[in-house]
Write an enzyme that holds these catalytic residues in place. Structure first.
Site, PDB file in Angstrom:
ATOM      1  N   ASP A   8       0.531  -1.220  -0.016  1.00  0.00           N
ATOM      2  CA  ASP A   8      -0.250  -0.422  -0.432  1.00  0.00           C
ATOM      3  C   ASP A   8       0.826   1.471   0.124  1.00  0.00           C
ATOM      4  O   ASP A   8       2.062   1.147   0.199  1.00  0.00           O
ATOM      5  CB  ASP A   8      -0.863   0.335   1.873  1.00  0.00           C
ATOM      6  CG  ASP A   8      -2.077   1.053   1.404  1.00  0.00           C
ATOM      7  OD1 ASP A   8      -2.069   1.280   0.351  1.00  0.00           O
ATOM      8  OD2 ASP A   8      -2.028   2.477   1.804  1.00  0.00           O
ATOM      9  N   SER A   9       0.435   2.438   0.157  1.00  0.00           N
ATOM     10  CA  SER A   9       0.711   3.281  -0.192  1.00  0.00           C
ATOM     11  C   SER A   9       1.313   4.086   1.376  1.00  0.00           C
ATOM     12  O   SER A   9       2.761   5.202   1.224  1.00  0.00           O
ATOM     13  CB  SER A   9       0.181   4.809  -0.845  1.00  0.00           C
ATOM     14  OG  SER A   9      -0.736   5.271   0.218  1.00  0.00           O
ATOM     15  N   CYS A  71      -4.318  -1.162  -2.403  1.00  0.00           N
ATOM     16  CA  CYS A  71      -4.302  -0.068  -2.246  1.00  0.00           C
ATOM     17  C   CYS A  71      -5.012   0.274  -3.485  1.00  0.00           C
ATOM     18  O   CYS A  71      -5.131  -0.445  -4.901  1.00  0.00           O
ATOM     19  CB  CYS A  71      -3.248   0.724  -3.224  1.00  0.00           C
ATOM     20  SG  CYS A  71      -3.390   2.339  -3.548  1.00  0.00           S
ATOM     21  N   THR A  73      -5.659   2.868  -5.691  1.00  0.00           N
ATOM     22  CA  THR A  73      -5.006   3.927  -6.661  1.00  0.00           C
ATOM     23  C   THR A  73      -3.800   2.810  -7.394  1.00  0.00           C
ATOM     24  O   THR A  73      -3.764   3.454  -8.505  1.00  0.00           O
ATOM     25  CB  THR A  73      -4.292   5.332  -5.672  1.00  0.00           C
ATOM     26  OG1 THR A  73      -5.249   5.611  -4.984  1.00  0.00           O
ATOM     27  CG2 THR A  73      -3.962   6.227  -6.436  1.00  0.00           C
ATOM     28  N   GLU A 156      -4.275   9.412   7.838  1.00  0.00           N
ATOM     29  CA  GLU A 156      -2.524   9.269   7.912  1.00  0.00           C
ATOM     30  C   GLU A 156      -1.842  10.252   9.134  1.00  0.00           C
ATOM     31  O   GLU A 156      -0.941   9.714   9.569  1.00  0.00           O
ATOM     32  CB  GLU A 156      -1.992   9.711   6.447  1.00  0.00           C
ATOM     33  CG  GLU A 156      -2.210   8.675   5.394  1.00  0.00           C
ATOM     34  CD  GLU A 156      -0.508   7.147   5.398  1.00  0.00           C
ATOM     35  OE1 GLU A 156       0.357   8.056   6.026  1.00  0.00           O
ATOM     36  OE2 GLU A 156      -1.870   6.747   4.782  1.00  0.00           O
ATOM     37  N   CYS A 190     -10.833   2.924  -0.881  1.00  0.00           N
ATOM     38  CA  CYS A 190      -9.570   3.343  -0.806  1.00  0.00           C
ATOM     39  C   CYS A 190      -9.603   2.796   0.672  1.00  0.00           C
ATOM     40  O   CYS A 190      -9.964   2.529   2.203  1.00  0.00           O
ATOM     41  CB  CYS A 190      -9.711   4.401  -0.298  1.00  0.00           C
ATOM     42  SG  CYS A 190      -8.618   5.152   0.028  1.00  0.00           S
ATOM     43  N   THR A 191      -8.271   2.303   1.331  1.00  0.00           N
ATOM     44  CA  THR A 191      -8.474   1.125   2.113  1.00  0.00           C
ATOM     45  C   THR A 191      -8.226   1.522   3.660  1.00  0.00           C
ATOM     46  O   THR A 191      -8.132   1.493   4.216  1.00  0.00           O
ATOM     47  CB  THR A 191      -7.075   0.068   1.208  1.00  0.00           C
ATOM     48  OG1 THR A 191      -5.764   0.736   1.783  1.00  0.00           O
ATOM     49  CG2 THR A 191      -6.909  -0.837   0.105  1.00  0.00           C
ATOM     50  N   HIS A 192      -7.466   2.886   3.105  1.00  0.00           N
ATOM     51  CA  HIS A 192      -7.757   4.026   4.335  1.00  0.00           C
ATOM     52  C   HIS A 192      -9.221   4.133   4.999  1.00  0.00           C
ATOM     53  O   HIS A 192      -9.196   3.824   6.617  1.00  0.00           O
ATOM     54  CB  HIS A 192      -7.378   5.316   4.684  1.00  0.00           C
ATOM     55  CG  HIS A 192      -5.923   5.485   3.942  1.00  0.00           C
ATOM     56  ND1 HIS A 192      -4.875   4.730   2.630  1.00  0.00           N
ATOM     57  CD2 HIS A 192      -4.415   6.254   4.669  1.00  0.00           C
ATOM     58  CE1 HIS A 192      -3.827   5.040   2.832  1.00  0.00           C
ATOM     59  NE2 HIS A 192      -3.717   5.553   4.132  1.00  0.00           N
TER      60      HIS A 192
HETATM   61  N1  DGL Z   1      -4.874   3.368   0.326  1.00  0.00           N
HETATM   62  C1  DGL Z   1      -5.273   4.169  -1.000  1.00  0.00           C
HETATM   63  C2  DGL Z   1      -6.437   3.384  -2.175  1.00  0.00           C
HETATM   64  O1  DGL Z   1      -6.645   2.867  -1.284  1.00  0.00           O
HETATM   65  C3  DGL Z   1      -4.877   4.930  -1.081  1.00  0.00           C
HETATM   66  C4  DGL Z   1      -3.799   6.316  -0.185  1.00  0.00           C
HETATM   67  C5  DGL Z   1      -3.143   7.308  -0.747  1.00  0.00           C
HETATM   68  O2  DGL Z   1      -3.857   8.291  -1.848  1.00  0.00           O
HETATM   69  O3  DGL Z   1      -2.012   6.833  -1.037  1.00  0.00           O
HETATM   70  O4  DGL Z   1      -6.135   4.373  -2.492  1.00  0.00           O
END
Ligand code: DGL
Length: 272
Positions: A8-9, A71, A73, A156, A190-192
């Protein structure tokens, strides 16, 4: 050791890792967060592709024959090209999977009206990957995407539990529902976002179903391993998990424990 690599990012992929380990605890895992270069959500196609390819190469070099892009993205902007070029030409013995397809596969069964909302990063929404994948499988679906750029920053920066987050959560939900009031299902693309789930629930009308991805990605991985017995046989089963970040391991360890129910972890720093 032949681990499953999870990329992941930043921290978001930990929400996927947690569900995957809950369902498939026997395997070894290696988690890599590119925290030094997060967020990816506002970066261009080329940059997300380049960063994601570096991470995939590294995870494969570290002994992962199977890598999950946890992720959205990266899955939206890099997965297909990595599969068709790097994997096909240089590492045909390895596999890279994403998180969009498993979510698209299941969402049609969850949405009676087939009016589906997707809240995600700007990169994921602009790529239209969800629209394309969902409509391939569920042709009558009406998919409406909305970028919620602040949501990743709230997570984050550890602000997801604080009162300031309420404004941004409510605003995005209201804007999405104004675009299509018939939406009955919202993908948290989005995984966040699972960390914001209690606030998202608070501002979403009760009849709307919220779809975080972790459990569906985990079920899809289990199914994949049942169908690909060669890959399954190559994976080691020591029930371990190693953590790597491109930023400070101390900070990663502190933040990650919030995602992992307070459990402390050992983290190492690597450069990509
Ligand atoms: N966790 C990432 C996703 O699922 C995105 C977070 C980022 O913008 O880096 O898209």
């Amino acid at each position: 050791m032949k681990s499953i690599g999870i990329f992941d990012s930043g921290y978001g992929g930990l929400t996927i890792l947690e569900q995957v380990r809950r369902r498939l605890p026997q395997y070894d895992y290696l988690y890599l967060g590119d925290n030094a270069r997060a967020p990816y959500g506002t970066r261009s196609f080329d940059v997300v592709y380049e960063f994601t390819l570096q991470a995939v190469r590294r995870l494969i070099d570290m002994g992962c024959p199977l890598v999950i892009l946890a992720c959205n993205t990266a899955s939206a902007k890099a997965l297909r090209t990595i599969q068709q070029t790097f994997i096909a030409q240089e590492r045909p013995d390895c596999r890279v999977l994403g998180v969009i397809r498993p979510t698209a596969e299941v969402v049609g069964t969850l949405s009676p009206s087939r009016h589906i909302g997707v809240i995600a990063t700007e990169g994921t929404v602009r790529s239209e990957s969800y629209d394309l994948e969902i409509r391939k499988l569920w042709p009558d679906a009406v998919v409406t995407g909305l970028a919620a750029p602040m949501w990743v920053s709230l997570v984050e920066n550890g602000e997801y539990d604080r009162p300031g987050a309420d404004y941004f959560v409510r605003d995005s939900i209201e804007r999405l529902l104004a675009l299509d009031p018939a939406i009955d299902t919202i993908i948290l693309g989005c995984t966040h976002y699972p960390l914001l789930l209690h606030k998202i629930k608070q501002y979403t009308p009760a009849h709307i179903r919220l779809v975080p991805q972790g459990q569906y990605v985990a079920a899809s991985l289990e199914d994949y391993l049942h169908r690909h017995t060669d890959m399954d046989a190559r994976l080691s089963r020591g029930a371990t998990c190693q953590f790597f970040t491109t930023e400070s391991p101390t900070r990663f360890g502190e933040q990650a424990s919030l995602f992992l129910g307070g459990n402390s972890i050992d983290v190492q720093r690597i450069q990509l």
